[in-house]
Design an enzyme around this catalytic site. Structure first.
Site, PDB file in Angstrom:
ATOM      1  N   HIS A 143     -11.545  -3.453   1.005  1.00 13.57           N
ATOM      2  CA  HIS A 143     -10.361  -3.578   1.047  1.00 13.57           C
ATOM      3  C   HIS A 143      -9.715  -2.444   1.489  1.00 13.57           C
ATOM      4  CE1 HIS A 143      -6.229  -4.815  -0.461  1.00 13.57           C
ATOM      5  NE2 HIS A 143      -6.371  -3.483  -0.951  1.00 13.57           N
ATOM      6  N   GLU A 144     -10.082  -1.157   0.772  1.00 13.12           N
ATOM      7  CA  GLU A 144      -9.464   0.020   1.129  1.00 13.12           C
ATOM      8  C   GLU A 144      -9.820   0.488   2.485  1.00 13.12           C
ATOM      9  OE1 GLU A 144      -7.431   1.570  -1.093  1.00 13.12           O
ATOM     10  OE2 GLU A 144      -7.547   0.076  -2.529  1.00 13.12           O
ATOM     11  N   HIS A 201      -6.957  -0.906   4.790  1.00 13.18           N
ATOM     12  CA  HIS A 201      -6.096  -0.234   4.935  1.00 13.18           C
ATOM     13  C   HIS A 201      -6.032   0.926   5.988  1.00 13.18           C
ATOM     14  CE1 HIS A 201      -3.704  -2.009   1.679  1.00 13.18           C
ATOM     15  NE2 HIS A 201      -4.643  -1.796   0.851  1.00 13.18           N
ATOM     16  N   GLU A 209      -1.559  -5.421   1.903  1.00 14.03           N
ATOM     17  CA  GLU A 209      -2.612  -5.757   0.577  1.00 14.03           C
ATOM     18  C   GLU A 209      -3.160  -7.088   1.100  1.00 14.03           C
ATOM     19  OE1 GLU A 209      -3.673  -4.011  -1.757  1.00 14.03           O
ATOM     20  OE2 GLU A 209      -2.230  -2.512  -1.033  1.00 14.03           O
ATOM     21  N   ASP A 253      -7.078  -7.509   2.217  1.00 14.27           N
ATOM     22  CA  ASP A 253      -7.944  -8.354   1.558  1.00 14.27           C
ATOM     23  C   ASP A 253      -8.530  -9.158   2.644  1.00 14.27           C
ATOM     24  OD1 ASP A 253      -7.433  -7.715  -1.006  1.00 14.27           O
ATOM     25  OD2 ASP A 253      -5.882  -9.434  -1.190  1.00 14.27           O
TER      26      ASP A 253
END
Length: 468
Positions: free
Chosen positions: A318-319, A322, A402, A406
């Site tokens: 997930h990070e 970003h 976010e 995801d």
């Protein structure tokens, strides 16, 4: 007829001069009323949230989502739904306790702020700064003294709340690990760093405003841009280690799995660190930093105990989403545009109404106007509503990011592990399971857990149909 412009503040600067003409508008009164209106609106949102925190049962959408996760999860040790049902009462109690604390602390802080403004505390501190320096023309030195006294006053007001939050509220729910000595050391380090870094920055800002001429805002923005890049570089390397201990993640399955994931998405991972966040709190986190091909990932030691290896890898997926989609760079770009427009607006406002602005707050409005006071009052009386609007918009943008991150992790085949990992982290941290829609839209930078789970499930179903 001149009540609004001359009665308040009660204390005015030694050299303050009353307006020569009747005034129908006061920036001070406008600032106080605006601040109070925002305060009332935020209390309304808190009341909406508190109503939901009295519900005895988890919301149905959350139950449905957790039930689906249990059916598809490979983790058979314990049902996520059962764990959530067992902890729901405690999470409600914790959120309610935080809400009560926030209501009391914000109310007291708001009343102190209004009282300080109406009574003329800041003109008093400015005059005191002049007395300490001995020459009212030495505005840079006066500004340093004034800022120091203001910071100490605000620290004095916030200290009791910080102590209560750390040593009672967080301790009551077994989150606090900070010792009194650690608390004092952290406070002293923070104040010393603020003085060491803030003083030269303040001097430069004032100098640029006073010497930059008509286009000072361009030069000031350029300086702040370089300073932001500098802080992004030196903070994790030199400042953060003053408060926590960072050690390389030991070689093993976890490190190998993370390095394999980074290689899969072409993330230029240079180092993996574990930080001892547990010395202060049981809450967990993970983040990335670095420029270009010099990227680092930091894992809180508390996170390592809350989730299993596949779930931790999914969280990092997930990070990495970003990073892959440039969310950090986009936020930085938005912040720089806003900073530039803010500084340009400051130049326009001070040129148009700067003397009245200072006079309304009880300061001497005789030119040249002190740059620090102009900036402070501009941010207080003019910029405050725009800041709240920007904060709301940035939270909305952050929540969108976010969801996108995801979805990226789901695309990597990590959807199931990410769902269970997020659930475990939320339960371990007693995250709010029953958020009000308006409250979360205004305050939350991350979507509520149930919304994230639903979005991931929908994407996984779509991807599954495409494969068929």
């Amino acid at each position: 007829e001149e009540y609004s412009s001359t009665m308040f503040p009660l204390n005015k600067s030694h050299h303050w001069k009353p307006p020569t003409e009747p005034q129908n508008f006061s920036y001070l009164v406008f600032s106080v009323l605006l601040g109070f209106s925002i305060f009332v609106f935020e209390r309304y949102l808190s009341a909406r949230q508190r109503r939901l925190l009295h519900d005895p049962n988890p919301p149905r959408p959350l139950i449905d989502s957790l039930s689906k996760i249990d059916k598809t999860s490979s983790d058979s040790e314990k049902s996520i739904l059962k764990d959530a049902e067992e902890k729901f009462s405690k999470t409600q109690d914790y959120s309610l306790a935080k809400s009560t604390f926030e209501f009391i602390s914000s109310t007291i802080s708001q009343m102190i702020s209004i009282g300080a403004t109406l009574c003329g505390l800041y003109p008093l501190l400015w005059d005191l700064s002049a007395d300490i320096i001995g020459d009212p023309k030495m505005t840079i030195k006066m500004s340093i003294v004034f800022t120091a006294m203001t910071v100490l006053f605000e620290e004095f007001i916030s200290l009791p709340f910080s102590i209560y939050n750390t040593f009672y509220l967080e301790h009551r729910y077994n989150f606090n690990k900070t010792t009194p000595l650690q608390f004092v050391k952290d406070k002293l380090k923070s104040l010393l760093l603020m003085a060491a870094i803030g003083t030269p920055v303040l001097i430069t800002v004032i100098w640029v405003v006073e010497k930059g001429g008509k286009y000072f805002f361009i030069y000031l923005w350029a300086f702040l841009f370089v300073f932001a890049l500098l802080m992004m570089t030196i903070y994790p390397v030199f400042i953060a280690p003053l408060f926590n201990k960072y050690e390389p993640l030991q070689k093993g399955e976890l490190r190998t799995a993370i390095e394999d994931l980074a290689a899969k998405v072409s993330f230029p991972l240079k180092e993996l660190y574990v930080v001892d966040g547990s010395i202060r709190s049981a809450h967990s986190n993970a983040y990335m930093y670095g420029f270009g091909k010099n990227k680092r990932i930091v894992l809180y030691d508390t996170l390592l105990t809350q989730v299993k290896q596949p779930e931790l890898v999914a969280i990092l997926g997930h990070e990495l989403g970003h990073w892959k989609m440039g969310h950090t760079l986009r936020n930085f770009f938005v912040a720089q545009v806003y900073t530039f427009l803010t500084l340009m607006g400051y130049g326009f406002v001070t040129g148009a109404v700067g003397e009245k602005l200072l006079g309304d707050f009880g300061f001497d409005s005789t030119p040249p106007l002190p740059a620090l006071l102009g900036i402070m009052l501009y941010m207080t009386a003019i910029l405050a509503p725009l800041d709240h609007i920007l904060s709301f918009c940035m939270n909305a943008l952050s929540r969108r990011y976010e969801f996108q991150a995801d979805a990226y992790a789901v695309g990597l085949g990590l959807g199931g592990e990410l769902q269970t990992g997020l659930c475990k982290i939320s339960l371990a941290n007693l995250g709010n399971m029953n958020p009000d829609k308006l409250y979360s839209a205004y305050h939350y930078s991350h979507p509520p857990l149930v919304e994230r789970l639903s979005a991931m499930m929908e994407k996984m179903e779509r991807d599954s149909k495409k494969e068929e």
